[in-house]
Write a protein that holds these residues in place. Structure first.
Motif, PDB file in Angstrom:
ATOM      1  N   HIS A  75       0.816  -1.224   0.000  1.00 57.61           N
ATOM      2  CA  HIS A  75       0.000   0.000   0.000  1.00 57.61           C
ATOM      3  C   HIS A  75       0.846   1.269   0.000  1.00 57.61           C
ATOM      4  CE1 HIS A  75       0.301   0.850   4.411  1.00 57.61           C
ATOM      5  NE2 HIS A  75       0.321  -0.467   4.549  1.00 57.61           N
ATOM      6  N   ASP A 105       6.431   1.037   6.310  1.00 60.76           N
ATOM      7  CA  ASP A 105       5.067   0.510   6.213  1.00 60.76           C
ATOM      8  C   ASP A 105       4.285   1.442   5.317  1.00 60.76           C
ATOM      9  OD1 ASP A 105       2.517  -0.417   6.578  1.00 60.76           O
ATOM     10  OD2 ASP A 105       2.378   0.104   8.693  1.00 60.76           O
ATOM     11  N   GLU A 138      -5.013   2.041   2.891  1.00 60.19           N
ATOM     12  CA  GLU A 138      -5.010   0.785   3.652  1.00 60.19           C
ATOM     13  C   GLU A 138      -5.147   1.058   5.139  1.00 60.19           C
ATOM     14  OE1 GLU A 138      -3.383  -2.610   5.929  1.00 60.19           O
ATOM     15  OE2 GLU A 138      -2.650  -0.569   5.893  1.00 60.19           O
ATOM     16  N   GLU A 139      -4.457   2.114   5.578  1.00 59.36           N
ATOM     17  CA  GLU A 139      -4.374   2.384   7.023  1.00 59.36           C
ATOM     18  C   GLU A 139      -5.680   2.891   7.621  1.00 59.36           C
ATOM     19  OE1 GLU A 139      -1.911   1.505   8.730  1.00 59.36           O
ATOM     20  OE2 GLU A 139      -0.048   1.605   7.577  1.00 59.36           O
ATOM     21  N   HIS A 343       4.222   2.778  12.817  1.00 62.53           N
ATOM     22  CA  HIS A 343       3.254   3.724  13.385  1.00 62.53           C
ATOM     23  C   HIS A 343       3.848   4.494  14.568  1.00 62.53           C
ATOM     24  CE1 HIS A 343      -0.450   1.389  11.608  1.00 62.53           C
ATOM     25  NE2 HIS A 343       0.594   1.393  10.806  1.00 62.53           N
TER      26      HIS A 343
HETATM   27 CA    CA Z   1       0.275  -0.074   9.011  1.00 65.47          CA
END
Ligand code: CA
Ligand code: ZN
Length: 367
Positions: A75, A105, A138-139, A343
């Motif tokens: 993503h 990420d 996505e998140e 994150h």
């Molecule tokens: Ca993530």
């Protein structure tokens, strides 16, 4: 075959492009250009419009008529803060300067896919038909993959590159999850003058909570109330209370059963006290559980073995695009990228992991 400098430079270029969820335009434009340069047929779908974002899923196809069709996906969006990411390379590790996330990420996944494609082209490797999907949002609820019309691409199986952990870790199971609020509506009254004419919403909630299942329910299932909010003042019988609730299970049936049972308990207790309930819990994404002998898993294990990289299959506690594609009938695994402390401002990734993952991908396409 892998060119580490090129791989790292590409990764650094990408983390410097800000791409919060639904604002992936710059990242999408960059990837369209890269995929076209490598020689893929590139498309963008309407997932951006559908979800209120400024960029759709970016799809690249590397044709190989008559061969198996494999999906590779990662993503484009990252969590915040990611307005200005300044990567720092130190002792084989890439991290941010401490003021933002890094965005490994999931740009670590994207970088490995791009390196794989470049190696294929550069070395004229024989390959299956490859469908690359760089998804949006996505998140914030797997929105890109939910909107992506995977059916029309006739993919045999797929590899999502979006797990923390060392390359070689294969996520083959992940839970379905439900989340939302439960609001109990009682009745306000003066707490000193006429408490008997009120209905304390918290008292009602408390009674219900002693009866529902919370915490670890079985090996596959968990549930939690994470937030409680309500009330106005000590001299007012609490008129309403909102409970933020979530439940997860590797089994979709178990999750549905748990939600029904929980809802039923709240309803019964509310009725007892004369309170009302607003149940606003939704299943966010379905779970998946692949059998250990699935071809998509075997292929990764064999690839790792050839490279001397230890592989293991694990079940994850969270959701990813993998959940969505499996629910649409495409067997997919989620492969570890090496991203760590995601994150957070301390997020980092080891360059060796980016290289290892790219090697695994190349072994996968060699078959
Ligand atoms: Ca993530
Ligand atoms: Zn991710």
């Amino acid at each position: 075959m892998i060119r580490e400098t090129r791989l790292v430079e590409n990764f650094l270029d990408m983390v410097k492009i800000s791409s919060p969820s639904k604002d992936e335009r710059a990242m999408g434009d960059y990837l369209i250009k890269v995929l076209e340069e490598i020689g893929l047929e590139v498309k963008e779908d309407n997932a951006g419009e559908l979800n209120g974002g400024n960029c759709g899923n970016i799809i690249g196809i590397l044709k190989a008529p008559g061969k198996k069709r494999l999906l590779f996906s990662a993503h484009m969006d990252t969590v915040v803060p990611c307005e200005k990411v300044i990567p720092v390379v130190e002792n084989g590790i890439v991290k941010s300067d401490g003021t933002s996330i890094l965005g490994g990420d999931d740009k670590g996944g994207i970088a490995s896919i791009i390196e794989m494609l470049r190696v294929i082209k550069e070395n004229n490797l024989e390959h299956p038909e490859i469908v690359v999907v760089f998804s949006i949002a996505e998140e914030v609820g797997l929105l890109g993959s939910k909107s992506f019309d995977i059916d029309s691409y006739k993919v045999d199986f797929g590899f999502i590159l979006d797990s923390s952990g060392k390359p070689g870790k294969i996520v083959t199971k992940a839970p379905s999850a439900a989340r939302g609020t439960i609001k109990i509506i009682g009745k306000p009254a003066h707490a000193g003058i006429s408490p008997e004419s009120g209905i304390n919403a918290l008292t009602v909630a408390a009674h219900a909570i002693t009866k529902i299942k919370l915490g670890r329910i079985d090996l596959e299932t968990t549930s939690n109330i994470g937030l409680v909010s309500g009330g106005q003042a000590t001299n007012i019988v609490m008129p309403s209370v909102v409970l933020d609730y979530e439940a997860r299970s590797l089994s979709n049936e178990k999750l549905n059963y748990l939600l029904e049972e929980t809802f039923e308990t709240f309803k019964v207790v509310c009725k007892e006290f004369g309170a009302k309930i607003e149940w606003n819990i939704k299943v966010e994404y379905p779970g998946f559980a692949l059998e250990d002998n699935e071809e998509v898993i075997e292929i990764v294990k064999i690839a790792c073995k050839k490279l001397g990289i230890a592989s293991e299959t694990v079940s994850s506690g969270g959701g990813s695009d993998t959940n969505i594609y499996n629910s649409k009938g495409i067997p997919c695994v989620n492969l570890a990228v090496g991203m760590s402390k995601v994150h957070t401002l301390e997020e980092y990734i080891e360059i060796k992991d980016l290289v290892d993952l790219s090697k695994i991908l190349i072994e996968i396409i060699k078959g």
